[in-house]
Design a protein around this motif. Structure first.
Motif, mmCIF file in Angstrom:
data_model
loop_
_atom_site.group_PDB
_atom_site.id
_atom_site.type_symbol
_atom_site.label_atom_id
_atom_site.label_comp_id
_atom_site.label_asym_id
_atom_site.label_seq_id
_atom_site.Cartn_x
_atom_site.Cartn_y
_atom_site.Cartn_z
ATOM 1 N N GLU A 90 0.831 -1.192 0.000
ATOM 2 C CA GLU A 90 0.000 0.000 0.000
ATOM 3 C C GLU A 90 0.872 1.251 0.000
ATOM 4 O O GLU A 90 1.972 1.261 0.549
ATOM 5 C CB GLU A 90 -0.912 0.011 1.226
ATOM 6 C CG GLU A 90 -1.918 -1.128 1.251
ATOM 7 C CD GLU A 90 -2.847 -1.054 2.446
ATOM 8 O OE1 GLU A 90 -2.959 0.033 3.046
ATOM 9 O OE2 GLU A 90 -3.449 -2.078 2.786
ATOM 10 N N ILE A 91 0.358 2.305 -0.638
ATOM 11 C CA ILE A 91 1.073 3.573 -0.647
ATOM 12 C C ILE A 91 0.083 4.704 -0.368
ATOM 13 O O ILE A 91 -1.140 4.537 -0.493
ATOM 14 C CB ILE A 91 1.794 3.831 -1.989
ATOM 15 C CG1 ILE A 91 0.796 3.877 -3.152
ATOM 16 C CG2 ILE A 91 2.847 2.784 -2.245
ATOM 17 C CD1 ILE A 91 1.454 4.218 -4.473
ATOM 18 N N ALA A 322 -8.586 5.875 -4.222
ATOM 19 C CA ALA A 322 -7.356 5.482 -3.530
ATOM 20 C C ALA A 322 -7.634 4.366 -2.535
ATOM 21 O O ALA A 322 -6.846 3.413 -2.410
ATOM 22 C CB ALA A 322 -6.751 6.697 -2.824
ATOM 23 N N ALA A 323 -8.766 4.454 -1.813
ATOM 24 C CA ALA A 323 -9.135 3.398 -0.866
ATOM 25 C C ALA A 323 -9.416 2.092 -1.597
ATOM 26 O O ALA A 323 -9.086 1.000 -1.088
ATOM 27 C CB ALA A 323 -10.362 3.835 -0.060
ATOM 28 N N MET A 324 -10.004 2.170 -2.782
ATOM 29 C CA MET A 324 -10.260 0.971 -3.576
ATOM 30 C C MET A 324 -8.943 0.295 -3.970
ATOM 31 O O MET A 324 -8.797 -0.927 -3.833
ATOM 32 C CB MET A 324 -11.051 1.341 -4.826
ATOM 33 C CG MET A 324 -11.312 0.180 -5.781
ATOM 34 S SD MET A 324 -12.218 0.654 -7.278
ATOM 35 C CE MET A 324 -10.958 1.578 -8.151
ATOM 36 N N LEU A 325 -7.974 1.088 -4.422
ATOM 37 C CA LEU A 325 -6.685 0.535 -4.822
ATOM 38 C C LEU A 325 -5.959 -0.086 -3.634
ATOM 39 O O LEU A 325 -5.494 -1.236 -3.705
ATOM 40 C CB LEU A 325 -5.840 1.630 -5.459
ATOM 41 C CG LEU A 325 -6.267 2.061 -6.869
ATOM 42 C CD1 LEU A 325 -5.704 3.425 -7.205
ATOM 43 C CD2 LEU A 325 -5.823 1.034 -7.890
ATOM 44 N N ASN A 326 -5.845 0.640 -2.544
ATOM 45 C CA ASN A 326 -5.150 0.104 -1.376
ATOM 46 C C ASN A 326 -5.916 -1.039 -0.742
ATOM 47 O O ASN A 326 -5.316 -1.964 -0.190
ATOM 48 C CB ASN A 326 -4.887 1.209 -0.355
ATOM 49 C CG ASN A 326 -3.624 1.990 -0.657
ATOM 50 O OD1 ASN A 326 -2.677 1.457 -1.241
ATOM 51 N ND2 ASN A 326 -3.607 3.269 -0.291
ATOM 52 N N GLY A 327 -7.250 -0.996 -0.829
ATOM 53 C CA GLY A 327 -8.052 -2.099 -0.306
ATOM 54 C C GLY A 327 -7.787 -3.390 -1.047
ATOM 55 O O GLY A 327 -7.736 -4.470 -0.448
ATOM 56 N N LYS A 329 -4.958 -4.065 -2.631
ATOM 57 C CA LYS A 329 -3.612 -4.485 -2.243
ATOM 58 C C LYS A 329 -3.657 -5.218 -0.908
ATOM 59 O O LYS A 329 -2.990 -6.242 -0.712
ATOM 60 C CB LYS A 329 -2.691 -3.276 -2.171
ATOM 61 C CG LYS A 329 -2.355 -2.677 -3.533
ATOM 62 C CD LYS A 329 -1.454 -1.460 -3.408
ATOM 63 C CE LYS A 329 -1.146 -0.874 -4.778
ATOM 64 N NZ LYS A 329 -0.305 0.338 -4.705
ATOM 65 N N ASP A 330 -4.451 -4.699 0.031
ATOM 66 C CA ASP A 330 -4.583 -5.352 1.340
ATOM 67 C C ASP A 330 -5.188 -6.744 1.197
ATOM 68 O O ASP A 330 -4.849 -7.663 1.952
ATOM 69 C CB ASP A 330 -5.438 -4.488 2.260
ATOM 70 C CG ASP A 330 -5.539 -5.064 3.661
ATOM 71 O OD1 ASP A 330 -4.492 -5.167 4.332
ATOM 72 O OD2 ASP A 330 -6.653 -5.438 4.077
ATOM 73 N N TYR A 331 -6.075 -6.905 0.223
ATOM 74 C CA TYR A 331 -6.660 -8.226 -0.055
ATOM 75 C C TYR A 331 -5.563 -9.240 -0.369
ATOM 76 O O TYR A 331 -5.550 -10.358 0.158
ATOM 77 C CB TYR A 331 -7.653 -8.099 -1.213
ATOM 78 C CG TYR A 331 -8.075 -9.394 -1.861
ATOM 79 C CD1 TYR A 331 -8.776 -10.367 -1.159
ATOM 80 C CD2 TYR A 331 -7.799 -9.634 -3.205
ATOM 81 C CE1 TYR A 331 -9.176 -11.544 -1.778
ATOM 82 C CE2 TYR A 331 -8.190 -10.801 -3.834
ATOM 83 C CZ TYR A 331 -8.886 -11.754 -3.107
ATOM 84 O OH TYR A 331 -9.270 -12.921 -3.727
ATOM 85 N N PHE A 332 -4.609 -8.851 -1.214
ATOM 86 C CA PHE A 332 -3.492 -9.743 -1.524
ATOM 87 C C PHE A 332 -2.595 -9.956 -0.302
ATOM 88 O O PHE A 332 -2.249 -11.090 0.036
ATOM 89 C CB PHE A 332 -2.653 -9.171 -2.674
ATOM 90 C CG PHE A 332 -3.303 -9.229 -4.018
ATOM 91 C CD1 PHE A 332 -3.689 -10.442 -4.572
ATOM 92 C CD2 PHE A 332 -3.539 -8.079 -4.746
ATOM 93 C CE1 PHE A 332 -4.280 -10.513 -5.815
ATOM 94 C CE2 PHE A 332 -4.135 -8.131 -5.995
ATOM 95 C CZ PHE A 332 -4.511 -9.342 -6.525
ATOM 96 N N LEU A 333 -2.224 -8.869 0.352
ATOM 97 C CA LEU A 333 -1.294 -8.960 1.476
ATOM 98 C C LEU A 333 -1.874 -9.763 2.629
ATOM 99 O O LEU A 333 -1.154 -10.497 3.315
ATOM 100 C CB LEU A 333 -0.912 -7.551 1.945
ATOM 101 C CG LEU A 333 -0.140 -6.699 0.921
ATOM 102 C CD1 LEU A 333 0.000 -5.271 1.419
ATOM 103 C CD2 LEU A 333 1.227 -7.303 0.633
ATOM 104 N N SER A 334 -3.190 -9.654 2.861
ATOM 105 C CA SER A 334 -3.817 -10.398 3.954
ATOM 106 C C SER A 334 -3.805 -11.901 3.708
ATOM 107 O O SER A 334 -3.970 -12.690 4.635
ATOM 108 C CB SER A 334 -5.261 -9.919 4.157
ATOM 109 O OG SER A 334 -6.074 -10.256 3.040
#
Length: 495
Positions: A90-91, A322-327, A329-334
């Motif tokens: 996330e950025i 931006a929240a959609m993009l980082n959200g 990314k968090d889906y992958f990272l989680s």
């Protein structure tokens, strides 16, 4: 005139893309740069235009698509052996508004179906949708055995199966219900039969609540456990639905009524140069007439945020995007996955090296228009203009989400080819002429002509003509082949 063999997309780029195979030792003039190929460069792949030091960024589309893993000399092939991604997690995005409204153009027209709620359908079909996978074979048999009910004004009876609707809880269960209800509300369906088993988690009461207000003449329900013979009862309901839907007639409608989904898959190195920007030109043309387009595949926006986010109409929309993009990314990272596990093996063979490379080409489909809304999965278009939609890169899942959002048809660009079809007409657009010639039963439109000298504006105009023809009833290859499916996103985030 000699054919241009490589193109530098932006003035800042330190690589060019081969429009056709380049032989070792071949001397190229790329703009104001002269370079000699050190090795063979396959079509769609990148050639270095200047020396690039190890760890220095490779620039394509005017943006970094990764960094050099080693020193690269002019004329060298730039690909997976010497280029690495810059993506991590996330950025924090910063809003730099770059909103430029499109000039209005006179509206074109198409022959579509005007629905009572004011939306336009481009087909007048009967859809059969199961609430649970247990009745998949029932809905398939109902569709297959009742084709004799088709009349002059009904374009088809289609069943859309899936394996879900029971043994699900919480957000997972809600996501299935939301997506199916959105499909029931689609304007291409003149009538819909919703089929329950009768004991599933996705109950009739829940589903009706999810649907909201609906016309009971247009939407009927069948509980298979309650019916003495579900096939007989289903036929009776289909007879009533076809009688209702037969009241609708094609009529001249403005292009502003059209909602078009934008998608790419089985991409190659020409996708971001020929087909995707052709779709972008089309999108701008449609939007300038008051129409709407939908861009999805959130993971294939990673690395291309600079092209998109400044075009958000206001700060609120920017924050949502931006929240959609980082959200995502968090889906992958989680799940303990990296955010850049893309492109696919076929993408790489076609010349795409990193996810940034793929993303910068992918978002070309969105043209230059301002972003007017950001939609969660299962949400439907409410604002005219360019919409971003939460969805994965998977072709069938994201195409289903586009249909559920209200897309009457989908433009699907591809460099390697794919036969599938979504619930709505799916116009396959080839990035290269070889594919268009090799798979004419898959491909509806050839954008490979751009690599052969056709101007993007001309290709975009041709595509608008094609879309209006399809909207008016011309069948796409997926329709002719009978290829239609849905797929529901699981373990995603409902925004």
């Amino acid at each position: 005139m000699d054919r241009i063999k490589a193109v530098r997309i932006a003035a800042e780029d330190n690589v060019a893309v081969a429009l056709t195979k380049i032989d070792t030792g071949e001397c190229l003039q790329v703009g104001d740069v002269e370079v000699t190929a050190c090795e063979e460069i396959p079509q769609g792949h990148k050639i270095a235009l200047q020396s690039v030091a190890e760890n220095e960024n490779i620039i394509k589309y005017g943006y970094p698509i990764g960094h050099a893993a080693q020193d690269i000399s002019p004329g060298c092939w730039v690909h997976t052996h010497n280029l690495r991604t810059n993506l991590k997690g996330e950025i924090e995005y910063v809003y730099h508004p770059a909103v430029h409204d499109l000039p209005e153009q006179p509206a074109r027209e198409f022959a579509g179906y005007l629905r009572p709620d004011g939306r336009a359908g481009i087909r007048n079909e009967i859809w059969i949708i199961p609430t649970v996978g247990c009745v998949n074979d029932v809905v398939l048999k109902l569709a297959r055995d009742n084709q004799d009910l088709l009349g002059e004004h009904i374009d088809g009876i289609h069943a859309f199966t899936h394996p879900f609707g029971c043994s699900q809880t919480g957000a997972d269960h809600a996501q299935t219900r939301k997506l199916l209800a959105a499909l029931v509300n689609h304007p291409n369906a003149g009538g819909v039969l919703v089929v329950h088993l009768g004991c599933e988690n996705c109950t009739h009461e829940q589903f009706v609540e999810e649907l909201g207000a609906f016309d009971p003449e247009r939407v009927r329900f069948l509980n298979c456990q309650q019916a003495e013979d579900e096939l007989v009862a289903g036929r009776q309901l289909l007879q009533e639905l076809t009688a209702y839907a037969s009241r609708f007639r094609r009529q001249s409608l403005p292009a502003s009524k059209l909602v078009v989904g934008l998608k790419c898959g089985a991409s190659d190195g020409l996708s971001g140069i020929t087909a995707n920007p052709t779709v972008g030109r089309f999108s701008d043309l449609l939007l300038s007439q008051g129409g709407s387009t939908i861009l999805t595949e959130v993971p294939e926006m990673f690395g291309a945020e600079g092209i998109l986010l400044g075009r958000c109409r206001n700060r609120q929309l920017f924050d949502k995007a931006a929240a959609m993009l980082n959200g995502f990314k968090d889906y992958f990272l989680s799940h303990h996955e990296v955010v850049y596990d893309n492109p696919s093996p076929g993408n790489k063979q076609g010349g795409i090296t990193t996810l940034e490379d793929k993303s910068c080409g992918c978002v070309q489909k969105g043209g230059t228009a301002p972003i007017e809304d950001v939609l969660g999965y299962g949400e439907q278009v409410k604002k005219q203009g360019l919409n971003l939609l939460y969805g994965p890169g998977n072709d069938l899942v994201s195409s289903t989400a586009l249909a559920a959002a209200g897309a009457a048809l989908i433009l699907f660009t591809t460099g390697r080819g794919t036969p599938f079809g979504s619930p709505v007409p799916t116009v396959k657009i080839a990035t290269n002429s070889r594919l268009a010639q090799h798979k004419p039963h898959w491909i509806d439109f050839n954008a490979g002509t751009v690599a052969e000298g056709e101007a993007l504006d001309t290709a975009g105009g041709r595509l608008l003509d094609k879309v209006l023809q399809v909207a008016g009833g011309e069948l796409t290859c997926n329709e002719k082949n009978g290829y239609r499916q849905i797929s529901i996103f699981k373990d995603g985030v409902v925004l």
